[in-house]
Design a protein around this motif. Sequence first.
Motif, PDB file in Angstrom:
ATOM      1  N   ASP A  96      -9.694 -17.264   5.714  1.00 44.22           N
ATOM      2  CA  ASP A  96      -9.785 -17.505   7.163  1.00 44.22           C
ATOM      3  C   ASP A  96      -8.526 -17.042   7.880  1.00 44.22           C
ATOM      4  OD1 ASP A  96     -11.636 -20.636   6.897  1.00 44.22           O
ATOM      5  OD2 ASP A  96     -12.307 -18.554   6.914  1.00 44.22           O
ATOM      6  N   SER A  97      -7.396 -17.157   7.214  1.00 48.19           N
ATOM      7  CA  SER A  97      -6.115 -16.845   7.845  1.00 48.19           C
ATOM      8  C   SER A  97      -5.949 -15.355   8.153  1.00 48.19           C
ATOM      9  CB  SER A  97      -4.970 -17.315   6.958  1.00 48.19           C
ATOM     10  OG  SER A  97      -5.033 -16.690   5.683  1.00 48.19           O
ATOM     11  N   VAL A  98      -6.760 -14.499   7.526  1.00 47.93           N
ATOM     12  CA  VAL A  98      -6.599 -13.057   7.744  1.00 47.93           C
ATOM     13  C   VAL A  98      -7.834 -12.401   8.349  1.00 47.93           C
ATOM     14  CG1 VAL A  98      -5.000 -12.976   5.796  1.00 47.93           C
ATOM     15  CG2 VAL A  98      -7.393 -12.299   5.456  1.00 47.93           C
ATOM     16  N   LYS A  99      -8.891 -13.162   8.523  1.00 46.82           N
ATOM     17  CA  LYS A  99     -10.120 -12.585   9.098  1.00 46.82           C
ATOM     18  C   LYS A  99      -9.841 -11.986  10.466  1.00 46.82           C
ATOM     19  CE  LYS A  99     -13.813 -15.244   6.929  1.00 46.82           C
ATOM     20  NZ  LYS A  99     -14.769 -16.364   7.088  1.00 46.82           N
ATOM     21  N   GLY A 100     -10.370 -10.788  10.674  1.00 46.67           N
ATOM     22  CA  GLY A 100     -10.181 -10.104  11.943  1.00 46.67           C
ATOM     23  C   GLY A 100      -8.892  -9.316  12.017  1.00 46.67           C
ATOM     24  N   ARG A 127     -12.447   0.228  -0.582  1.00 47.14           N
ATOM     25  CA  ARG A 127     -12.165   0.911  -1.850  1.00 47.14           C
ATOM     26  C   ARG A 127     -12.634   2.354  -1.766  1.00 47.14           C
ATOM     27  NH1 ARG A 127     -17.107   0.969  -1.019  1.00 47.14           N
ATOM     28  NH2 ARG A 127     -18.746   0.409  -2.505  1.00 47.14           N
ATOM     29  N   ASP A 128     -11.960   3.162  -2.590  1.00 49.88           N
ATOM     30  CA  ASP A 128     -12.293   4.585  -2.703  1.00 49.88           C
ATOM     31  C   ASP A 128     -12.715   4.814  -4.144  1.00 49.88           C
ATOM     32  OD1 ASP A 128     -12.170   7.382  -3.180  1.00 49.88           O
ATOM     33  OD2 ASP A 128     -10.815   7.631  -1.480  1.00 49.88           O
ATOM     34  N   ASN A 129     -14.003   5.020  -4.352  1.00 46.55           N
ATOM     35  CA  ASN A 129     -14.512   5.170  -5.718  1.00 46.55           C
ATOM     36  C   ASN A 129     -13.886   6.366  -6.421  1.00 46.55           C
ATOM     37  OD1 ASN A 129     -16.140   2.957  -5.369  1.00 46.55           O
ATOM     38  ND2 ASN A 129     -17.948   4.160  -4.836  1.00 46.55           N
ATOM     39  N   ALA A 130     -13.763   7.450  -5.708  1.00 45.90           N
ATOM     40  CA  ALA A 130     -13.258   8.679  -6.335  1.00 45.90           C
ATOM     41  C   ALA A 130     -11.815   8.519  -6.804  1.00 45.90           C
ATOM     42  CB  ALA A 130     -13.366   9.834  -5.353  1.00 45.90           C
ATOM     43  N   LYS A 131     -11.049   7.734  -6.072  1.00 44.52           N
ATOM     44  CA  LYS A 131      -9.639   7.553  -6.415  1.00 44.52           C
ATOM     45  C   LYS A 131      -9.396   6.283  -7.221  1.00 44.52           C
ATOM     46  CE  LYS A 131      -7.862  10.070  -2.395  1.00 44.52           C
ATOM     47  NZ  LYS A 131      -6.990  10.006  -1.201  1.00 44.52           N
ATOM     48  N   ASN A 132     -10.448   5.508  -7.459  1.00 42.32           N
ATOM     49  CA  ASN A 132     -10.286   4.228  -8.175  1.00 42.32           C
ATOM     50  C   ASN A 132      -9.195   3.370  -7.544  1.00 42.32           C
ATOM     51  OD1 ASN A 132     -12.109   3.657 -10.237  1.00 42.32           O
ATOM     52  ND2 ASN A 132     -10.506   3.541 -11.796  1.00 42.32           N
ATOM     53  N   THR A 133      -9.224   3.304  -6.240  1.00 42.78           N
ATOM     54  CA  THR A 133      -8.169   2.638  -5.488  1.00 42.78           C
ATOM     55  C   THR A 133      -8.770   1.657  -4.487  1.00 42.78           C
ATOM     56  OG1 THR A 133      -6.680   4.517  -5.720  1.00 42.78           O
ATOM     57  CG2 THR A 133      -6.215   2.988  -3.920  1.00 42.78           C
ATOM     58  N   VAL A 134      -8.117   0.515  -4.372  1.00 43.98           N
ATOM     59  CA  VAL A 134      -8.491  -0.493  -3.380  1.00 43.98           C
ATOM     60  C   VAL A 134      -7.372  -0.562  -2.348  1.00 43.98           C
ATOM     61  CG1 VAL A 134      -8.952  -2.941  -2.992  1.00 43.98           C
ATOM     62  CG2 VAL A 134      -9.838  -1.814  -5.020  1.00 43.98           C
ATOM     63  N   TYR A 135      -7.756  -0.721  -1.097  1.00 49.28           N
ATOM     64  CA  TYR A 135      -6.794  -0.774  -0.009  1.00 49.28           C
ATOM     65  C   TYR A 135      -6.876  -2.115   0.715  1.00 49.28           C
ATOM     66  CZ  TYR A 135      -7.003   4.270  -0.717  1.00 49.28           C
ATOM     67  OH  TYR A 135      -6.966   5.528  -1.279  1.00 49.28           O
ATOM     68  N   LEU A 136      -5.759  -2.490   1.300  1.00 51.39           N
ATOM     69  CA  LEU A 136      -5.731  -3.639   2.184  1.00 51.39           C
ATOM     70  C   LEU A 136      -5.020  -3.203   3.459  1.00 51.39           C
ATOM     71  CD1 LEU A 136      -6.473  -6.662   2.449  1.00 51.39           C
ATOM     72  CD2 LEU A 136      -4.115  -7.167   1.776  1.00 51.39           C
ATOM     73  N   GLN A 137      -5.795  -2.986   4.497  1.00 50.23           N
ATOM     74  CA  GLN A 137      -5.225  -2.637   5.794  1.00 50.23           C
ATOM     75  C   GLN A 137      -4.885  -3.928   6.518  1.00 50.23           C
ATOM     76  OE1 GLN A 137      -4.558   0.447   7.253  1.00 50.23           O
ATOM     77  NE2 GLN A 137      -3.582  -0.797   8.850  1.00 50.23           N
ATOM     78  N   MET A 138      -3.608  -4.065   6.870  1.00 48.40           N
ATOM     79  CA  MET A 138      -3.130  -5.297   7.491  1.00 48.40           C
ATOM     80  C   MET A 138      -2.630  -4.982   8.897  1.00 48.40           C
ATOM     81  SD  MET A 138      -1.155  -7.020   4.260  1.00 48.40           S
ATOM     82  CE  MET A 138       0.189  -5.835   4.301  1.00 48.40           C
ATOM     83  N   ASN A 139      -3.303  -5.526   9.881  1.00 48.83           N
ATOM     84  CA  ASN A 139      -2.931  -5.339  11.275  1.00 48.83           C
ATOM     85  C   ASN A 139      -2.487  -6.665  11.894  1.00 48.83           C
ATOM     86  OD1 ASN A 139      -3.781  -2.622  11.069  1.00 48.83           O
ATOM     87  ND2 ASN A 139      -5.871  -3.158  11.673  1.00 48.83           N
ATOM     88  N   SER A 140      -1.839  -6.566  13.034  1.00 50.08           N
ATOM     89  CA  SER A 140      -1.382  -7.766  13.753  1.00 50.08           C
ATOM     90  C   SER A 140      -0.650  -8.716  12.825  1.00 50.08           C
ATOM     91  CB  SER A 140      -2.579  -8.476  14.404  1.00 50.08           C
ATOM     92  OG  SER A 140      -3.261  -7.610  15.280  1.00 50.08           O
ATOM     93  N   LEU A 141       0.270  -8.175  12.074  1.00 50.72           N
ATOM     94  CA  LEU A 141       0.977  -8.973  11.078  1.00 50.72           C
ATOM     95  C   LEU A 141       1.834 -10.048  11.736  1.00 50.72           C
ATOM     96  CD1 LEU A 141       1.819  -6.124   8.604  1.00 50.72           C
ATOM     97  CD2 LEU A 141       0.663  -8.250   7.987  1.00 50.72           C
ATOM     98  N   LYS A 142       1.927 -11.174  11.024  1.00 49.43           N
ATOM     99  CA  LYS A 142       2.682 -12.330  11.487  1.00 49.43           C
ATOM    100  C   LYS A 142       3.758 -12.660  10.458  1.00 49.43           C
ATOM    101  CE  LYS A 142      -1.595 -14.292  13.394  1.00 49.43           C
ATOM    102  NZ  LYS A 142      -2.507 -15.473  13.365  1.00 49.43           N
ATOM    103  N   PRO A 143       4.814 -13.335  10.872  1.00 50.16           N
ATOM    104  CA  PRO A 143       5.853 -13.722   9.902  1.00 50.16           C
ATOM    105  C   PRO A 143       5.284 -14.532   8.736  1.00 50.16           C
ATOM    106  CG  PRO A 143       6.692 -13.968  12.119  1.00 50.16           C
ATOM    107  CD  PRO A 143       5.237 -13.621  12.255  1.00 50.16           C
ATOM    108  N   GLU A 144       4.262 -15.310   8.979  1.00 52.37           N
ATOM    109  CA  GLU A 144       3.665 -16.100   7.900  1.00 52.37           C
ATOM    110  C   GLU A 144       2.880 -15.267   6.895  1.00 52.37           C
ATOM    111  OE1 GLU A 144       3.382 -16.642  11.200  1.00 52.37           O
ATOM    112  OE2 GLU A 144       1.388 -17.403  11.727  1.00 52.37           O
TER     113      GLU A 144
END
Length: 128
Positions: A62-66, A72-89
Amino acid sequence: QVQLVESGGGLVQAGGSLRLSCSASGRTFSRDGMGWFRQAPGKDREFVAAIRWTAGITYYADSVKGRFTISRDNAKNTVYLQMNSLKPEDTAVYYCAVDIYKPGSTFDADRDTLYDYWGQGTQVTVSS
Protein backbone atom coordinates in the motif's frame (compact mmCIF):
# COMPACT_ATOMS: atom_id res chain seq x y z
CA GLN A 1 21.97 -21.99 -9.55
CA VAL A 2 19.90 -18.85 -9.86
CA GLN A 3 21.76 -15.57 -9.50
CA LEU A 4 20.18 -12.16 -9.08
CA VAL A 5 22.06 -8.89 -9.42
CA GLU A 6 20.43 -5.58 -8.55
CA SER A 7 21.52 -2.21 -9.87
CA GLY A 8 20.25 1.33 -10.21
CA GLY A 9 20.26 2.49 -6.62
CA GLY A 10 21.64 5.84 -5.55
CA LEU A 11 20.98 9.15 -3.90
CA VAL A 12 17.98 11.20 -5.03
CA GLN A 13 16.04 14.14 -3.70
CA ALA A 14 12.50 13.77 -2.45
CA GLY A 15 10.09 13.82 -5.36
CA GLY A 16 12.65 12.33 -7.70
CA SER A 17 12.75 9.01 -9.52
CA LEU A 18 14.97 5.96 -9.80
CA ARG A 19 14.71 2.72 -11.75
CA LEU A 20 16.09 -0.41 -10.19
CA SER A 21 17.04 -3.42 -12.27
CA CYS A 22 17.36 -7.04 -11.26
CA SER A 23 19.24 -9.15 -13.77
CA ALA A 24 18.60 -12.87 -13.36
CA SER A 25 20.56 -15.86 -14.61
CA GLY A 26 20.62 -19.61 -14.18
CA ARG A 27 16.99 -20.30 -15.01
CA THR A 28 14.38 -19.72 -17.68
CA PHE A 29 11.57 -18.15 -15.71
CA SER A 30 8.02 -19.23 -16.37
CA ARG A 31 5.45 -19.52 -13.56
CA ASP A 32 7.87 -18.09 -11.03
CA GLY A 33 7.30 -14.97 -9.02
CA MET A 34 9.76 -12.12 -8.76
CA GLY A 35 9.64 -9.70 -5.88
CA TRP A 36 11.23 -6.54 -4.57
CA PHE A 37 11.72 -6.07 -0.84
CA ARG A 38 13.45 -3.39 1.15
CA GLN A 39 15.06 -3.03 4.53
CA ALA A 40 15.74 0.23 6.30
CA PRO A 41 18.23 0.48 9.19
CA GLY A 42 16.76 -0.93 12.37
CA LYS A 43 13.64 -2.19 10.64
CA ASP A 44 12.41 -5.51 9.38
CA ARG A 45 12.53 -6.36 5.71
CA GLU A 46 9.28 -5.39 4.03
CA PHE A 47 7.52 -6.26 0.81
CA VAL A 48 7.48 -3.63 -1.93
CA ALA A 49 6.21 -5.19 -5.16
CA ALA A 50 6.08 -8.47 -7.06
CA ILE A 51 5.20 -9.84 -10.46
CA ARG A 52 4.30 -13.27 -11.73
CA TRP A 53 6.74 -13.80 -14.55
CA THR A 54 4.61 -15.20 -17.35
CA ALA A 55 1.17 -13.94 -16.37
CA GLY A 56 2.46 -10.45 -15.61
CA ILE A 57 0.17 -10.08 -12.60
CA THR A 58 1.52 -7.41 -10.27
CA TYR A 59 1.28 -6.86 -6.53
CA TYR A 60 2.16 -3.77 -4.50
CA ALA A 61 2.49 -2.71 -0.91
CA ASP A 62 0.00 0.00 0.00
CA SER A 63 2.86 2.36 0.80
CA VAL A 64 4.09 2.37 -2.82
CA LYS A 65 0.89 1.97 -4.84
CA GLY A 66 0.58 4.66 -7.46
CA ARG A 67 4.26 5.60 -7.15
CA PHE A 68 6.17 2.39 -7.99
CA THR A 69 5.78 0.13 -11.00
CA ILE A 70 7.21 -3.34 -11.37
CA SER A 71 7.78 -4.82 -14.82
CA ARG A 72 9.85 -7.48 -16.53
CA ASP A 73 11.66 -7.98 -19.80
CA ASN A 74 11.52 -11.62 -20.85
CA ALA A 75 14.24 -11.28 -23.45
CA LYS A 76 16.66 -9.77 -20.96
CA ASN A 77 15.58 -11.91 -17.98
CA THR A 78 15.37 -8.69 -16.02
CA VAL A 79 12.86 -7.25 -13.58
CA TYR A 80 12.55 -3.51 -13.06
CA LEU A 81 11.20 -1.33 -10.31
CA GLN A 82 10.37 2.17 -11.46
CA MET A 83 10.15 4.42 -8.42
CA ASN A 84 8.57 7.84 -8.77
CA SER A 85 7.66 10.54 -6.26
CA LEU A 86 10.24 9.17 -3.87
CA LYS A 87 10.01 10.04 -0.20
CA PRO A 88 12.65 9.99 2.54
CA GLU A 89 10.85 7.01 4.07
CA ASP A 90 11.65 5.02 0.91
CA THR A 91 15.29 5.03 1.96
CA ALA A 92 16.44 1.43 2.33
CA VAL A 93 18.44 -1.35 0.80
CA TYR A 94 16.32 -2.85 -1.96
CA TYR A 95 16.51 -6.55 -2.73
CA CYS A 96 15.06 -8.60 -5.54
CA ALA A 97 14.12 -12.21 -5.01
CA VAL A 98 12.60 -15.12 -6.89
CA ASP A 99 10.01 -17.58 -5.69
CA ILE A 100 10.54 -20.70 -7.80
CA TYR A 101 7.26 -22.22 -8.94
CA LYS A 102 6.29 -25.36 -7.05
CA PRO A 103 3.36 -27.44 -8.35
CA GLY A 104 0.34 -27.14 -6.11
CA SER A 105 1.59 -24.03 -4.34
CA THR A 106 0.24 -20.50 -4.46
CA PHE A 107 2.25 -17.33 -4.88
CA ASP A 108 2.16 -15.35 -1.66
CA ALA A 109 3.84 -12.26 -3.03
CA ASP A 110 4.53 -10.55 0.28
CA ARG A 111 5.89 -13.52 2.23
CA ASP A 112 9.64 -13.14 2.07
CA THR A 113 10.25 -16.52 3.69
CA LEU A 114 8.84 -18.25 0.61
CA TYR A 115 11.33 -16.74 -1.81
CA ASP A 116 14.16 -19.05 -2.81
CA TYR A 117 16.92 -16.80 -4.11
CA TRP A 118 17.96 -13.25 -3.26
CA GLY A 119 20.21 -10.62 -4.72
CA GLN A 120 22.82 -8.71 -2.78
CA GLY A 121 20.80 -5.51 -2.57
CA THR A 122 21.17 -1.96 -3.80
CA GLN A 123 21.05 1.14 -1.61
CA VAL A 124 18.41 3.80 -2.25
CA THR A 125 18.72 7.04 -0.31
CA VAL A 126 16.11 9.79 -0.59
CA SER A 127 17.08 13.14 0.85
CA SER A 128 14.52 15.64 2.12
